[in-house]
Design a protein around this motif. Structure first.
Motif, PDB file in Angstrom:
ATOM      1  N   VAL A   1      11.103  12.536   1.494  1.00  0.00           N
ATOM      2  CA  VAL A   1      11.909  11.359   1.158  1.00  0.00           C
ATOM      3  C   VAL A   1      11.698  10.309   2.247  1.00  0.00           C
ATOM      4  CG1 VAL A   1      14.216  10.478   0.669  1.00  0.00           C
ATOM      5  CG2 VAL A   1      13.613  12.828   0.017  1.00  0.00           C
ATOM      6  N   HIS A   2      11.355   9.132   1.837  1.00  0.00           N
ATOM      7  CA  HIS A   2      11.107   7.972   2.693  1.00  0.00           C
ATOM      8  C   HIS A   2       9.812   8.076   3.500  1.00  0.00           C
ATOM      9  CE1 HIS A   2      13.890   4.554   2.630  1.00  0.00           C
ATOM     10  NE2 HIS A   2      14.750   5.393   2.067  1.00  0.00           N
ATOM     11  N   TRP A   3       9.454   9.255   3.970  1.00  0.00           N
ATOM     12  CA  TRP A   3       8.173   9.367   4.677  1.00  0.00           C
ATOM     13  C   TRP A   3       7.013   9.026   3.736  1.00  0.00           C
ATOM     14  CZ3 TRP A   3       9.166   9.206   9.492  1.00  0.00           C
ATOM     15  CH2 TRP A   3      10.221   9.922  10.053  1.00  0.00           C
ATOM     16  N   ASN A   4       7.229   9.239   2.438  1.00  0.00           N
ATOM     17  CA  ASN A   4       6.197   8.939   1.438  1.00  0.00           C
ATOM     18  C   ASN A   4       6.386   7.545   0.843  1.00  0.00           C
ATOM     19  OD1 ASN A   4       8.548   9.450   0.073  1.00  0.00           O
ATOM     20  ND2 ASN A   4       7.607  10.679  -1.551  1.00  0.00           N
ATOM     21  N   HIS A   5       6.979   6.663   1.606  1.00  0.00           N
ATOM     22  CA  HIS A   5       7.317   5.314   1.144  1.00  0.00           C
ATOM     23  C   HIS A   5       6.112   4.636   0.485  1.00  0.00           C
ATOM     24  CE1 HIS A   5       9.056   1.303   1.082  1.00  0.00           C
ATOM     25  NE2 HIS A   5      10.184   1.774   1.591  1.00  0.00           N
ATOM     26  N   PRO A   6       6.294   4.024  -0.676  1.00  0.00           N
ATOM     27  CA  PRO A   6       5.174   3.316  -1.316  1.00  0.00           C
ATOM     28  C   PRO A   6       4.830   2.029  -0.572  1.00  0.00           C
ATOM     29  CG  PRO A   6       7.188   2.949  -2.550  1.00  0.00           C
ATOM     30  CD  PRO A   6       7.528   3.960  -1.493  1.00  0.00           C
ATOM     31  N   PHE A   7       3.606   1.576  -0.756  1.00  0.00           N
ATOM     32  CA  PHE A   7       3.246   0.245  -0.279  1.00  0.00           C
ATOM     33  C   PHE A   7       3.990  -0.777  -1.132  1.00  0.00           C
ATOM     34  CE2 PHE A   7      -0.482   2.676   1.117  1.00  0.00           C
ATOM     35  CZ  PHE A   7      -0.574   2.244   2.438  1.00  0.00           C
TER      36      PHE A   7
ATOM     37  N   ALA B   1      -1.297  -9.664  -4.365  1.00  0.00           N
ATOM     38  CA  ALA B   1      -1.008  -8.228  -4.278  1.00  0.00           C
ATOM     39  C   ALA B   1      -2.262  -7.384  -4.522  1.00  0.00           C
ATOM     40  CB  ALA B   1       0.075  -7.855  -5.277  1.00  0.00           C
ATOM     41  N   LEU B   2      -3.196  -7.910  -5.307  1.00  0.00           N
ATOM     42  CA  LEU B   2      -4.416  -7.159  -5.629  1.00  0.00           C
ATOM     43  C   LEU B   2      -5.305  -6.965  -4.402  1.00  0.00           C
ATOM     44  CD1 LEU B   2      -5.319  -8.856  -9.045  1.00  0.00           C
ATOM     45  CD2 LEU B   2      -4.173  -6.655  -8.664  1.00  0.00           C
ATOM     46  N   ASN B   3      -5.071  -7.745  -3.346  1.00  0.00           N
ATOM     47  CA  ASN B   3      -5.908  -7.671  -2.139  1.00  0.00           C
ATOM     48  C   ASN B   3      -5.445  -6.612  -1.151  1.00  0.00           C
ATOM     49  OD1 ASN B   3      -7.483  -9.873  -3.037  1.00  0.00           O
ATOM     50  ND2 ASN B   3      -6.000 -11.331  -2.193  1.00  0.00           N
ATOM     51  N   TRP B   4      -4.339  -5.929  -1.460  1.00  0.00           N
ATOM     52  CA  TRP B   4      -3.752  -5.018  -0.484  1.00  0.00           C
ATOM     53  C   TRP B   4      -3.605  -3.609  -1.052  1.00  0.00           C
ATOM     54  CZ3 TRP B   4      -3.751  -7.110   4.123  1.00  0.00           C
ATOM     55  CH2 TRP B   4      -3.672  -8.491   4.236  1.00  0.00           C
ATOM     56  N   PRO B   5      -3.478  -2.606  -0.160  1.00  0.00           N
ATOM     57  CA  PRO B   5      -3.339  -1.215  -0.628  1.00  0.00           C
ATOM     58  C   PRO B   5      -2.155  -1.043  -1.574  1.00  0.00           C
ATOM     59  CG  PRO B   5      -3.724  -1.268   1.740  1.00  0.00           C
ATOM     60  CD  PRO B   5      -3.508  -2.684   1.310  1.00  0.00           C
ATOM     61  N   GLN B   6      -2.312  -0.106  -2.493  1.00  0.00           N
ATOM     62  CA  GLN B   6      -1.250   0.212  -3.438  1.00  0.00           C
ATOM     63  C   GLN B   6      -0.997   1.715  -3.414  1.00  0.00           C
ATOM     64  OE1 GLN B   6      -1.948  -1.598  -7.314  1.00  0.00           O
ATOM     65  NE2 GLN B   6      -3.100  -3.281  -6.376  1.00  0.00           N
ATOM     66  N   GLY B   7      -0.010   2.168  -4.176  1.00  0.00           N
ATOM     67  CA  GLY B   7       0.323   3.594  -4.192  1.00  0.00           C
ATOM     68  C   GLY B   7       1.338   3.934  -3.123  1.00  0.00           C
ATOM     69  N   GLN B   8       1.378   5.217  -2.740  1.00  0.00           N
ATOM     70  CA  GLN B   8       2.330   5.626  -1.710  1.00  0.00           C
ATOM     71  C   GLN B   8       1.692   6.615  -0.744  1.00  0.00           C
ATOM     72  OE1 GLN B   8       5.320   7.242  -4.462  1.00  0.00           O
ATOM     73  NE2 GLN B   8       5.074   9.224  -3.439  1.00  0.00           N
ATOM     74  N   HIS B   9       2.403   6.858   0.353  1.00  0.00           N
ATOM     75  CA  HIS B   9       1.878   7.735   1.402  1.00  0.00           C
ATOM     76  C   HIS B   9       2.069   9.198   1.020  1.00  0.00           C
ATOM     77  CE1 HIS B   9       1.093   4.502   4.273  1.00  0.00           C
ATOM     78  NE2 HIS B   9       2.186   3.924   3.778  1.00  0.00           N
ATOM     79  N   GLU B  10       1.264  10.056   1.672  1.00  0.00           N
ATOM     80  CA  GLU B  10       1.280  11.491   1.381  1.00  0.00           C
ATOM     81  C   GLU B  10       1.489  12.277   2.670  1.00  0.00           C
ATOM     82  OE1 GLU B  10      -2.293  12.472  -0.694  1.00  0.00           O
ATOM     83  OE2 GLU B  10      -1.876  11.125  -2.392  1.00  0.00           O
ATOM     84  N   PRO B  11       2.755  12.523   3.033  1.00  0.00           N
ATOM     85  CA  PRO B  11       3.059  13.298   4.247  1.00  0.00           C
ATOM     86  C   PRO B  11       2.512  14.724   4.115  1.00  0.00           C
ATOM     87  CG  PRO B  11       5.003  12.171   3.375  1.00  0.00           C
ATOM     88  CD  PRO B  11       3.950  12.085   2.314  1.00  0.00           C
ATOM     89  N   PRO B  12       2.383  15.449   5.224  1.00  0.00           N
ATOM     90  CA  PRO B  12       2.992  15.120   6.517  1.00  0.00           C
ATOM     91  C   PRO B  12       2.152  14.243   7.443  1.00  0.00           C
ATOM     92  CG  PRO B  12       2.060  17.305   6.616  1.00  0.00           C
ATOM     93  CD  PRO B  12       1.879  16.841   5.188  1.00  0.00           C
TER      94      PRO B  12
ATOM     95  N   SER C   1      22.081   5.408  -3.280  1.00  0.00           N
ATOM     96  CA  SER C   1      21.149   5.293  -2.150  1.00  0.00           C
ATOM     97  C   SER C   1      20.291   4.063  -2.371  1.00  0.00           C
ATOM     98  CB  SER C   1      20.259   6.541  -2.050  1.00  0.00           C
ATOM     99  OG  SER C   1      19.360   6.588  -3.153  1.00  0.00           O
ATOM    100  N   ASP C   2      19.405   3.804  -1.418  1.00  0.00           N
ATOM    101  CA  ASP C   2      18.407   2.767  -1.628  1.00  0.00           C
ATOM    102  C   ASP C   2      17.381   3.273  -2.653  1.00  0.00           C
ATOM    103  OD1 ASP C   2      15.658   3.448   0.146  1.00  0.00           O
ATOM    104  OD2 ASP C   2      17.474   4.544   0.695  1.00  0.00           O
ATOM    105  N   ASP C   3      16.388   2.469  -2.973  1.00  0.00           N
ATOM    106  CA  ASP C   3      15.437   2.824  -4.030  1.00  0.00           C
ATOM    107  C   ASP C   3      14.608   4.059  -3.716  1.00  0.00           C
ATOM    108  OD1 ASP C   3      16.305   0.669  -5.477  1.00  0.00           O
ATOM    109  OD2 ASP C   3      14.699  -0.670  -4.791  1.00  0.00           O
ATOM    110  N   HIS C   4      14.542   4.442  -2.440  1.00  0.00           N
ATOM    111  CA  HIS C   4      13.647   5.540  -2.055  1.00  0.00           C
ATOM    112  C   HIS C   4      14.390   6.712  -1.421  1.00  0.00           C
ATOM    113  CE1 HIS C   4      10.567   2.548  -2.798  1.00  0.00           C
ATOM    114  NE2 HIS C   4      11.162   1.745  -1.925  1.00  0.00           N
ATOM    115  N   GLY C   5      15.726   6.624  -1.322  1.00  0.00           N
ATOM    116  CA  GLY C   5      16.483   7.636  -0.601  1.00  0.00           C
ATOM    117  C   GLY C   5      17.266   8.582  -1.486  1.00  0.00           C
ATOM    118  N   LYS C   6      18.104   9.422  -0.841  1.00  0.00           N
ATOM    119  CA  LYS C   6      18.888  10.443  -1.532  1.00  0.00           C
ATOM    120  C   LYS C   6      20.289  10.526  -0.926  1.00  0.00           C
ATOM    121  CE  LYS C   6      15.443  12.143  -4.098  1.00  0.00           C
ATOM    122  NZ  LYS C   6      15.419  12.167  -5.565  1.00  0.00           N
TER     123      LYS C   6
END
Length: 520
Positions: A135-141, A150-161, A208-213
């Protein structure tokens, strides 16, 4: 920061960090006072924190017959001028001491906890062990607001750890905010700095916020563990779904019923009401119009919390210049700036802090600047390079605290302990590399460098707070004795456009009248 109420018979004079507050045309007579080791402890265990009287211009057509007032005015001016020189020299010497990074931050001695230093804390992280997911560590771009850009920048989300939504990597790894051992380490680290209050990001139950619990679930654990380290906890109330003056009032009842009696729940002494009250920070307070806030935060509001079990000290966010007056109209007790990015907003720009401080104090509102070690969020907002603020090996942090101390803060807030997405954390970080990404770290000073820096800065803030309490009180007692009979004789016109001297006047009325006597 110390705020004093000095008694002249039944009359009052307010001294804020050495400034005599005179509520006529926003005029302030400086009485900056040099340091003393002989400062009496308040018998309540905490110094008075709030003087709730507004800086209202006093009518000019007041007639008075006070025979020796000019003599006393000269005594006041001569005395204050001398103290002003000594006080400014003391403050300037302290600020000069922190203009350069200290060579040695290895001092392991404990320092007294300063409950006027507040640290923003985020309980929104999760990992596989405690949450079953990251949670949150995998925050999306976060995409740029312009579709083509927006097309010029990374998309998706991070993949911990190893791949996380931060430009730094935590010493504890991608931890869970629900892990009691993690919370214990955090509270121990905050306690080691001397900061006294943990300001926890908060949403109502099941929100919570959009990415939390649901961060509310962990509040009881944070309170229990904070208490073990003599820390206090208050809440940073986020803009939860449907937040307005009515829903905030409802949630205040929930908060105080659930947590208000816990020994670690932060309360500070309200001098006017002669009792301790909670303090709450309200993030993005500008999202609700001031006339709506006034319904709960002003005494005359139809849903007022003032003088009820829900009363508290409410601190609103200043982003733009006009927010100060809107917060005042809304009945807020103080302002804070939050963002650790100098120049990002009007409120976060250090050059504006003198104006914000003076404007807030002229309205008897707290000024709480937010200091921070730097800012970088390009691992969640890759297009936001413009707002990056390099830590400069600690110099940026020093500059922010120096700017805060230069403007007589009532409290100082630190942004942040662990907002890893925006790179404002003082929590320990370690070197780490993943694929082509090399995480930032704190250099040769080591993972705990910013904890040590915070301890150093808390110490300096604590040194700059005291005023010569005994000297001030002795002088005022002498003046009070000499003028007692004179003060009892002052008279005012019966013109209804003036403030009237009458039985049953409030303490603030008398405060205003007496200060006007000194001023004229």
């Amino acid at each position: 920061m110390q705020r004093e109420t000095l008694h002249f018979d039944e009359h009052f004079i307010t001294v804020v960090d050495g400034e005599l507050i005179l509520p006529n045309n926003n005029d302030v007579m400086q009485i900056a006072i040099s340091k003393t080791e002989n400062v009496e402890e308040d018998d309540r265990g905490d110094l008075p924190e709030v003087i709730d009287s507004r800086n209202i211009p006093v009518a000019d057509n007041i007639n008075m017959d006070i025979p020796d007032l000019n003599e006393e005015k000269q005594v006041l001016k001569d005395w204050s001028f001398n103290l002003n020189l000594r006080g400014n020299m003391f403050r300037d010497n302290l600020l000069n001491e922190i203009s350069d990074l200290p060579e040695d931050l290895s001092d392991t001695n404990e320092i007294p906890t300063n409950y006027k230093v507040h640290v923003f804390y985020y309980p929104w992280y999760g990992n596989l062990k405690f949450n079953g997911e990251y949670v949150h560590w995998n925050h999306p771009f976060i995409p740029h607001w312009k579709e083509n850009e927006a097309l010029n920048w990374p998309q998706g989300q991070h993949e911990p750890p190893d791949d996380i939504g931060s430009n730094f990597y935590p010493e504890l790894g991608p931890y869970s905010s629900n892990d009691p051992e993690t919370i214990k380490k955090h509270m121990e680290q905050i306690s080691s700095t001397g900061a006294g209050v943990v300001v926890v990001s908060w949403y109502p139950p099941n929100e919570s916020d959009d990415h939390g619990k649901d961060p509310d679930k962990v509040i009881p654990t944070i309170l229990d563990i904070a208490d073990q380290f003599s820390l206090k906890v208050t809440l940073h109330i986020e803009p939860f779904k449907g937040r307005n003056h009515k829903t905030l009032r409802e949630n205040l009842k929930y908060i105080l019923d659930s947590y208000g009696k816990h020994p670690a729940f932060y309360k500070c002494y309200h001098a006017d009401k002669e009792k301790h009250l909670p303090m709450f920070y309200i993030y993005d307070s500008y999202l609700t119009e001031h006339y709506q806030w006034s319904k709960i935060f002003t005494p005359q509001g139809n849903l007022t919390v003032r003088h009820t079990d829900l009363d508290a000290i409410f601190i609103g966010l200043v982003v733009e210049n006009h927010h100060i007056s809107e917060l005042y109209k809304g009945g807020f007790d103080g302002v804070y700036t939050y963002f650790a990015t100098d120049g990002f907003s009007f409120g976060s720009s250090w050059k504006n802090w003198p104006y914000i401080s003076q404007t807030a104090k002229s309205r008897h509102m707290f000024f709480i600047p937010s200091v921070g070690p730097g800012y970088i969020d390009t691992n969640v907002r890759p297009w936001n390079v413009l707002n990056t603020r390099s830590r400069q090996g600690g110099r940026y942090y020093l500059q922010s605290i120096s700017a805060a101390l230069s403007n007589n803060p009532d409290y100082i807030s630190v942004t942040s302990f662990n907002e890893w997405h925006e790179g404002t954390q003082i929590e320990p970080a370690v070197p780490m590399k993943h694929d082509n990404l090399i995480y930032l770290d704190y250099g040769s000073r080591g993972p705990k460098f910013y904890l040590k820096m915070t301890k150093y800065l808390v110490k300096k803030f604590s040194e700059i707070q005291p005023i010569i309490k005994m000297h001030l009180l002795n002088w005022t007692k002498t003046l009070a004795h000499r003028k007692k009979s004179t003060l009892e004789k002052y008279s005012f016109t019966e013109n209804p456009s003036t403030l009237q001297s009458r039985p049953g006047m409030t303490r603030d009325d008398k405060h205003l009248k007496f200060l006007d006597l000194l001023k004229k």
